[in-house]
Design an enzyme around this catalytic site. Structure first.
Site, PDB file in Angstrom:
ATOM      1  N   GLY A  46      24.912 -25.214  13.467  1.00 16.10           N
ATOM      2  CA  GLY A  46      25.158 -24.257  12.604  1.00 16.10           C
ATOM      3  C   GLY A  46      24.710 -24.040  11.391  1.00 16.10           C
ATOM      4  O   GLY A  46      24.946 -23.360  11.278  1.00 16.10           O
ATOM      5  N   CYS A 105      35.889  -4.056  37.127  1.00 17.52           N
ATOM      6  CA  CYS A 105      34.487  -3.435  37.014  1.00 17.52           C
ATOM      7  C   CYS A 105      34.599  -2.259  38.462  1.00 17.52           C
ATOM      8  O   CYS A 105      34.560  -3.096  39.688  1.00 17.52           O
ATOM      9  CB  CYS A 105      33.781  -4.515  37.858  1.00 17.52           C
ATOM     10  N   CYS A 112      31.733  -3.571  41.369  1.00 14.21           N
ATOM     11  CA  CYS A 112      31.908  -5.127  41.905  1.00 14.21           C
ATOM     12  C   CYS A 112      33.305  -5.484  42.020  1.00 14.21           C
ATOM     13  O   CYS A 112      33.945  -6.718  43.068  1.00 14.21           O
ATOM     14  CB  CYS A 112      30.924  -6.143  41.718  1.00 14.21           C
ATOM     15  N   CYS A 143      30.294  -3.732  35.098  1.00 11.77           N
ATOM     16  CA  CYS A 143      29.742  -5.495  34.259  1.00 11.77           C
ATOM     17  C   CYS A 143      28.596  -4.662  33.244  1.00 11.77           C
ATOM     18  O   CYS A 143      27.332  -4.012  34.017  1.00 11.77           O
ATOM     19  CB  CYS A 143      29.342  -6.124  35.900  1.00 11.77           C
ATOM     20  N   CYS A 148      27.053  -8.729  38.080  1.00 10.66           N
ATOM     21  CA  CYS A 148      27.867  -7.625  39.319  1.00 10.66           C
ATOM     22  C   CYS A 148      26.116  -7.995  41.195  1.00 10.66           C
ATOM     23  O   CYS A 148      27.256  -7.047  41.796  1.00 10.66           O
ATOM     24  CB  CYS A 148      27.789  -6.336  38.300  1.00 10.66           C
TER      25      CYS A 148
END
Lengths: 256, 362, 289
Positions: free
Chosen positions: C29, C237, C240, C262, C268
């Site tokens: 970080g 979606c 899909c 997606c 997808c």
């Protein structure tokens, strides 16, 4: 009992010019100390050195910390000193603008110190902010307003709330009533006197206004040309000044 | 029936082909040669060399041609090329006191050794469009004089002798290299000057102008401006001596600024400094003003909160390649971030409308 | 492009970048300054990610690039082509096949494994930047862990909007120490930041690299009574039928009709290949066949 703050042989120079020199005193818990003098007397330099804003050339500023007892704040690491500044210490600036985040709401301003020490419950933070706004006589419905929409007196009261919300053990104040109208000053002084008594605050107040110290300070230090010329109980110093300069200061006030 | 958009790769290839055709323009018009750009658009070439940080007029001219005259694009091409070049060595600091000056003027003294030499300047041309140039006529040859013998001394040296200008103490330490180390703030003056000399001419000019209009005004006079060629020398360790391996044209500007003094110090003038590749006099003067403004802390001046005094503001925003890249990246797809904001705004509106509805109901 | 070194950058530069990456992995970080090079693509277009990828790639790697979750967006194509030319490495669109994935603004839907590296392109690495413009000051705030201001921002959001109004680049705290900008991924992706793969973040223009080693604890900042909520469009979606993936909204006709698909094109595709069909989808035909 241990003094809350012990100041020893403090000196600060600007090149060859003396900012302040030979300053030493103890501040006891619950005590309010006033520092008076004309502009250029070194009182603001002294306050900056005490509060860690300015590094003095000599001396010690020993604070009775909660965890480790008396420690010299000048030899502390910067993280330790900054931690102290956001927990046990508070600083009220002469100009509220210097002590507030002008783009952040009143509630956010008061809540910042709480969040800085780990408060993570929005509802609690807001509740405490509203409570503190009430204590400095700002209506609860102003909690989401930005400080720039406030009057000068309100801004100063908001600054005080923002500083006192975490229950600091020592408050530094630099001309807290300076730049405000006389009537606004009176209300602010009244409010401050109430808070000081109620919370048992320890404070160091720098001012050129003897009315402020008369009302708030237990003890008084008079400064001239960077040195302390007289100190004692406030009433004693103001009613029976010993040093010529103090006599002049007191008499000039009485004439007004 | 929905079919997701495909074929981005072909679109890119076609876009590049079209771009190449547009760059060429009307094929009935003769193509520009790199040599023509180098010789006839030499001030554009100079700017590309200065901000591209690479002294090579042929490459700069090529970059201008490839970039269709977009100078920032050309600077970008040069910078990207420059990064890949190996480093063979580091030259000695150039001696501008030994410059063969084409131009040398001072605004502070009417005359001084070396004299005032106007050189090839636009300064006193009347800005009237010259339609003769459209007719492509040849220009007459300019009269010539014999070169002045010896070196042209710096005007600042004369002020220095009297102690009238604050002495600049030479620093033997190797300066940091902006192109090889990350910018760390606060910066040294050497680092600031590097950033300014390759900084965007427009940005530096505007900052300098702002100081003249009162945003950290420092009362600058052009003590000296000189343009000319200097030798570049390098040590060859294998040979054990120094050789001169080429020369570069530079513009150097030294400004004399408002004096400083105190009870303990006698009043003295201070200076700002600009040094830029090529004949780039606007940039060099502007650089000197901004350099001087950034020195406020070292010279014990007040922080007026002016943009030109703010080192971080100036240094982080002076580079036009960084600026244009980040500015233009907002035309890249941001579907995902935008979608997340779209949902949030819809949610907040739903909640706000829900509350309003309740209040009405109550 | 044969005049250039493998993966464009010279070996010295790659070593310098690898040192920065190692330091970043050692201090999760923390933003490590590095001497970012000028790349042959504009700043802000992935120069940080490209330099990190160049420093990590080996000839045996399989490389995938996504922008907004998709392999076929123009900038993803452009970066993929760059490494095909300069490194000659294999490329793929299949998340599971890739050993190194460079991304802009998304984390793939499929869970990544310990032998994969995810490289993020980062525009502004400093999570405190829009609260405090000075770099000198924000570096001090990080080193002293002074993060109160970050919560002031969240507090202000709630007091004005009733909710935390940050939808992407939602700040996180790493291993209880550094507050980090996860790059402009939607907050939907934040929970995925604690993952098995190595995550490297490169900011070219701002000259910073930071990292999350595998299985790092990453917590999205919030309040106890306003907890962090990952969110997505409230749809499945349309191609899909996935209900668990982040969706792009597409305007499909002049009347402003919408459909949701997606954003992760490979996810997808793989679902449709496994015979999942959404409300407006057609049976899958392998376009690559």
């Amino acid at each position: 009992m241990t003094p809350l703050l012990q100041v020893r042989d403090l000196a600060k120079f600007y090149g060859a010019r003396r900012g302040c020199e030979d300053v030493g005193f103890d501040l006891w818990p619950g005590e309010v100390m006033g520092i008076v003098g004309e502009s250029g007397s070194g009182k603001s330099t002294l306050l900056s050195c005490l509060a860690g804003h300015l590094l003095p050339d000599r001396g010690e500023v020993i604070f009775d910390t909660q965890l480790h007892g008396p420690r010299d704040t000048l030899s502390m690491s910067e993280p330790e000193r900054r931690m102290l500044m956001r927990t046990d210490w508070a600083f009220v600036h002469q100009h509220a603008r210097d002590g507030l985040r002008m783009g952040v709401s009143a509630g956010g301003n008061v809540g910042e110190r709480l969040m800085a020490v780990g408060a993570r419950h929005y509802g609690d933070i807001r509740e405490q902010a509203v409570d503190w706004l009430g204590r400095v006589e700002i209506a609860a419905d102003r909690v989401d307003d930005k400080p720039w929409a406030f009057s000068g007196g309100m801004q100063q009261r908001l600054q005080i709330a923002r500083n006192l919300v975490t229950g600091p053990r020592l408050v530094f104040m630099d001309e807290p009533t300076g730049g405000l109208d006389v009537s606004v000053q009176a209300r602010l002084l009244d409010l401050m006197r109430g808070l000081v008594r109620e919370m048992g605050l320890s404070a160091i107040i720098v001012t050129h206004d003897l009315a402020v110290v008369r009302l708030l300070a237990d003890r008084l230090m008079v400064m001239k040309d960077g040195r302390v010329v007289e100190q004692g109980l406030t009433d004693q110093v103001l009613d029976d000044p010993q040093h010529g300069y103090t006599q002049l200061l007191v008499s000039s006030v009485l004439q007004v | 029936m929905y079919v997701a958009v495909k074929g981005g790769e072909r679109a890119i290839d076609n876009a590049h082909a079209w771009l190449a055709e547009e760059r060429r323009g009307d094929r009935a018009v003769a193509e520009l040669s790199v040599a023509q750009i180098r010789e006839q658009l030499s001030l554009a070439v100079n700017r590309v060399m200065a901000e591209g940080s690479l002294y090579d007029p042929d490459l700069a001219a090529l970059a201008i041609k490839q970039a269709r005259g977009d100078l920032i694009e050309a600077i970008f091409l040069i910078r990207a090329y420059r990064t890949t070049l190996p480093r063979f060595g580091v030259s000695h600091p150039v001696k501008t006191s030994a410059m063969r000056c084409d131009r040398r003027i001072s605004a502070t003294f009417k005359d001084a050794p070396g004299g005032q030499v106007l050189g090839p300047t636009f300064d006193y041309t009347h800005r009237l469009l010259d339609f003769k140039l459209a007719a492509e006529g040849e220009v007459a040859e300019a009269p010539e004089a014999a070169p002045q013998p010896g070196q042209t001394p710096h005007i600042m040296g004369y002020l220095n002798r009297e102690g009238l200008i604050k002495e600049e103490v030479p620093d033997e330490a190797t300066p940091p290299d902006l192109t090889r180390e990350p910018m760390e703030l606060p910066a040294t003056r050497a680092l600031r000057l590097q950033a300014l000399t390759r900084g965007d001419e427009g940005f530096i000019l505007s900052l300098a102008y702002s100081t003249q209009r009162g945003y950290a005004r420092n009362h600058a006079f052009v003590g000296e401006l000189r343009i000319g060629a200097v030798a570049v020398e390098i040590d060859i360790p294998e040979l054990g001596f120094t050789i001169e391996f080429g020369e570069v044209v530079l513009t150097e500007c030294e400004t004399v600024n408002q004096f400083k003094g105190s009870k303990t110090e006698l009043p003295q003038f201070t200076r700002g400094y600009g040094l830029v590749f090529g004949q780039t006099e606007r940039k060099a003067i502007a650089m000197a003003l901004v350099d001087r403004a950034l020195r406020w802390k070292e010279l014990g001046e007040e922080d007026q909160g002016a943009p030109a005094q703010d080192e971080e503001f100036v240094l982080m925003h002076a580079d036009n390649i960084q600026a244009t890249g980040f500015l233009e990246h907002i035309k890249l797809p941001h579907y995902v971030d935008f979608q997340s904001e779209l949902e949030l705004v819809r949610k907040l509106r739903r909640e706000a409308e829900g509350c309003a509805g309740q209040e009405v109901a109550e | 492009m044969s005049d250039y070194n493998f993966a464009y950058l010279d070996e010295q530069t790659k070593r310098m970048i690898r040192r920065a990456i190692l330091k970043a992995l050692a201090i999760p970080g923390y933003q490590v300054p590095f001497a970012s090079r000028e790349m042959p693509m504009p700043y802000g277009w992935g120069t940080g990610g490209v330099q990190v990828s160049a420093a990590c790639l080996t000839p045996g790697d399989t490389f995938k690039v996504i922008d907004q979750g998709a392999d076929d967006t123009t900038n993803a194509i452009s970066i993929r082509k760059f490494f095909e030319k300069t490194a000659g490495i294999a490329t793929t669109e299949e998340t599971a096949q890739a050993s190194l994935i460079q991304t802009r603004h998304r984390i793939p839907e499929a869970a990544l494994s310990e032998d994969q590296i995810l490289v993020y392109q980062v525009p502004i690495p400093e999570p405190l930047r829009f609260l405090e413009p000075s770099e000198v000051e924000t570096r001090k705030m990080h080193s002293l862990e002074e993060y109160g201001l970050m919560h002031v921002k969240l507090y202000e959001d709630i007091s004005q909007h009733g909710a935390i109004a940050t939808a992407y680049a939602y700040p996180v705290k790493v291993e209880g120490r550094y507050v980090m900008d996860p790059s402009p991924i939607p907050k939907f992706d934040n929970p995925k930041l604690s993952m098995a793969a190595i995550q490297l973040f490169g900011a070219g223009r701002e000259q910073r690299i930071y990292a999350l080693p595998p299985h790092t604890r990453v917590v999205s900042l919030d309040f106890e009574d306003h907890p962090f909520e990952p969110s997505k469009a409230d749809h499945d979606c349309d191609l899909c039928g996935a209900s668990d993936s982040y969706l792009d909204e597409v305007i499909v006709d002049d009347a402003g009709g919408r459909m949701f698909v997606c954003s992760d094109t490979d996810y997808c595709r793989s679902r449709r290949a496994a015979n999942h069909v959404g409300a407006q989808g057609a049976p899958y035909e392998d376009a690559r066949a």
